[in-house]
Design an enzyme around this catalytic site. Sequence first.
Site, PDB file in Angstrom:
ATOM      1  N   GLN A  52      -7.737  -2.235   4.348  1.00 29.66           N
ATOM      2  CA  GLN A  52      -6.298  -1.348   3.469  1.00 29.66           C
ATOM      3  C   GLN A  52      -7.063  -0.449   2.574  1.00 29.66           C
ATOM      4  O   GLN A  52      -6.501   0.685   1.333  1.00 29.66           O
ATOM      5  CB  GLN A  52      -5.493  -2.495   3.155  1.00 29.66           C
ATOM      6  N   SER A  71       1.247  -1.126  -0.413  1.00 28.73           N
ATOM      7  CA  SER A  71      -0.072  -0.342  -0.276  1.00 28.73           C
ATOM      8  C   SER A  71       0.588   0.815   0.196  1.00 28.73           C
ATOM      9  O   SER A  71       0.541   2.376  -0.606  1.00 28.73           O
ATOM     10  CB  SER A  71      -0.572  -0.499   0.885  1.00 28.73           C
ATOM     11  N   LYS A  81      -8.291   3.685   2.212  1.00 31.13           N
ATOM     12  CA  LYS A  81      -7.353   5.031   1.935  1.00 31.13           C
ATOM     13  C   LYS A  81      -7.902   5.544   0.868  1.00 31.13           C
ATOM     14  O   LYS A  81      -7.881   7.061   0.282  1.00 31.13           O
ATOM     15  CB  LYS A  81      -6.095   4.719   2.122  1.00 31.13           C
ATOM     16  N   ASN A 113      -2.893  -2.400  13.698  1.00 26.92           N
ATOM     17  CA  ASN A 113      -3.638  -2.081  13.873  1.00 26.92           C
ATOM     18  C   ASN A 113      -4.612  -0.365  13.902  1.00 26.92           C
ATOM     19  O   ASN A 113      -5.319   0.265  13.263  1.00 26.92           O
ATOM     20  CB  ASN A 113      -5.006  -3.678  13.930  1.00 26.92           C
ATOM     21  N   LYS A 157     -18.218  28.824 -29.384  1.00 28.76           N
ATOM     22  CA  LYS A 157     -18.286  28.623 -28.711  1.00 28.76           C
ATOM     23  C   LYS A 157     -17.483  28.982 -27.513  1.00 28.76           C
ATOM     24  O   LYS A 157     -16.654  29.520 -27.403  1.00 28.76           O
ATOM     25  CB  LYS A 157     -18.664  26.821 -28.674  1.00 28.76           C
ATOM     26  N   GLU A 174     -19.373  21.937 -16.045  1.00 28.15           N
ATOM     27  CA  GLU A 174     -19.885  20.166 -16.027  1.00 28.15           C
ATOM     28  C   GLU A 174     -18.690  19.469 -15.584  1.00 28.15           C
ATOM     29  O   GLU A 174     -19.577  18.666 -15.327  1.00 28.15           O
ATOM     30  CB  GLU A 174     -19.781  20.495 -17.659  1.00 28.15           C
ATOM     31  N   HIS A 193     -40.135  22.746 -11.108  1.00 30.65           N
ATOM     32  CA  HIS A 193     -40.188  21.575 -12.302  1.00 30.65           C
ATOM     33  C   HIS A 193     -39.455  22.483 -13.728  1.00 30.65           C
ATOM     34  O   HIS A 193     -39.721  22.031 -15.388  1.00 30.65           O
ATOM     35  CB  HIS A 193     -41.838  21.735 -13.190  1.00 30.65           C
ATOM     36  N   ASN A 223     -17.840  27.820 -23.987  1.00 30.44           N
ATOM     37  CA  ASN A 223     -18.266  26.319 -22.936  1.00 30.44           C
ATOM     38  C   ASN A 223     -17.794  26.806 -21.337  1.00 30.44           C
ATOM     39  O   ASN A 223     -17.517  26.527 -21.033  1.00 30.44           O
ATOM     40  CB  ASN A 223     -17.932  24.706 -23.359  1.00 30.44           C
ATOM     41  N   TYR A 273      -9.742  -5.823  12.740  1.00 32.17           N
ATOM     42  CA  TYR A 273      -8.995  -5.685  11.483  1.00 32.17           C
ATOM     43  C   TYR A 273      -8.737  -6.573  10.434  1.00 32.17           C
ATOM     44  O   TYR A 273      -8.757  -7.875  10.898  1.00 32.17           O
ATOM     45  CB  TYR A 273      -7.984  -5.492  11.670  1.00 32.17           C
TER      46      TYR A 273
END
Length: 464
Positions: free
Chosen positions: A324, A25, A327, A112, A285, A292, A158, A287, A319
């Site tokens: 693991q 890890s 994270k 742990n 354009k 978005e 609406h 954008n 544990y």
Amino acid sequence: MAEKKMWGGRFEGSVDPVFEEFSQSVSFDRELALVDIAGSRAHARVIHRAGILSVEELAAVLGGLDAVEREIREGEFVWRQDMEDVHMNVEHRLTELIGDAGKKLHTGRSRNDQVALDFRLYTAERLEAWHKGLKDMIAALAEQAEKHVDTMLPGCTHLQPAQPVSLAQHLLAYAWMFRRDFDRISDCLERVRVSPLGAAALAGNTLGLDPAESAREVGFIRSFANSMDAVSDRDFALEALFTASLVMMHLSRLCEEVILWASPRFGFVGLPDAYATGSSIMPQKKNPDAAELIRGKTGRVYGALVGLLTVLKGLPLTYNRDLQEDKEPFFDTDRTVSASLAVAAPMVAMLDFRTERMSRAVGEGFLNATELADYLAARGVPFREAHEVSGKAVALAESRGVRLEELELSQLQGLSPHIEADVFTALDYATAVARRNAPGGTGPEAVRAQLDELCRWLKAQTPS
Ligand code: ARG
């Protein structure tokens, strides 16, 4: 030959390299290095007071941890995959630097409780950063609201034009959502800042180490009540991910409105150049990519929440290595939330509202039809009848291609004898907004009261 694993006492064979790569890890949990070192400093002090580290050994450990920290900060630290994770990398290097005292550091502690502490310390730090991002977001909305208390636009239900509202009211609706997100983070912090140190592997420690003392050393409010719970749950991280999901959902809704409003069909807002992009083929354009992307990134944060909930759902106490997997979703969420707030706040602050387009739109959808119904109701007409009359007035105006307020008084009176010349005051859009000064309403006084409350709150937050 590879160095023996730190846990390798009972092993003879070596780990398959493909599995070593699979199980490591350190490629991502090195992000926890600085909080890991902070936790180790605290633990070193606690075991020193318990007589496990001498004064000299404590000094050696603290000095060594400083040296390791320096190496990490300066990018000199050599991260080793064969050391699996951040905890063993740090401890191994510490021992290389200071010798045997380094080997004593893990007394009364397990990875742990160590990893649970690190993750809590890290989460607490990041939640504080989200706090700051949310404050900036609220301040940007409040600043725009301040300029637009008297700007009118169609309020929708609406997505259909419903009643005229103040633009400030519309913007402050989001400010309150973010304000609740802020409070949710504060609540969440109460449960994050609980130290699991002293729980050891799962059953608690035998060395007389007081978890409350460890908690004080790391600057947390309290320590765990149950050692098995302390090392096995990750509900604090889930709460943080849920809070992040709400922040993103609120941002996404706001961004959706920016996207709609920036479309020429609405034309309610001009996007700042700093937060828009052009098209490589269509020169006209502009954008709303920033908005978005925030809307799009909301999905990965929900994914992180559901992913971690799923990791935890079948785990027996205590544990399990599955943990693991806790994270990366958090790190990804943190990057997403922090970056989204950092983009959204200045974007909102720079939005150029097209107020004339907004007020023109107010006149276009019979947004004063409710006012006509209310006018009649105030003259004793039962509301259902008043609604009917107003609906007929809308149909009449529509058929003539005019607005309600452009109908002749006689035409209106033909629909109801209760209508008099003062109806035109009631049909005025600005009047419709101005009348709504009951607390929380869109009238200018009510909006100013909201704004004052938010600004007072912003001021009261200690600068961070
Ligand atoms: N890298 C591990 C994790 O992130 C640390 C804890 C490992 N503990 C253990 N007993 N294998 O969860």
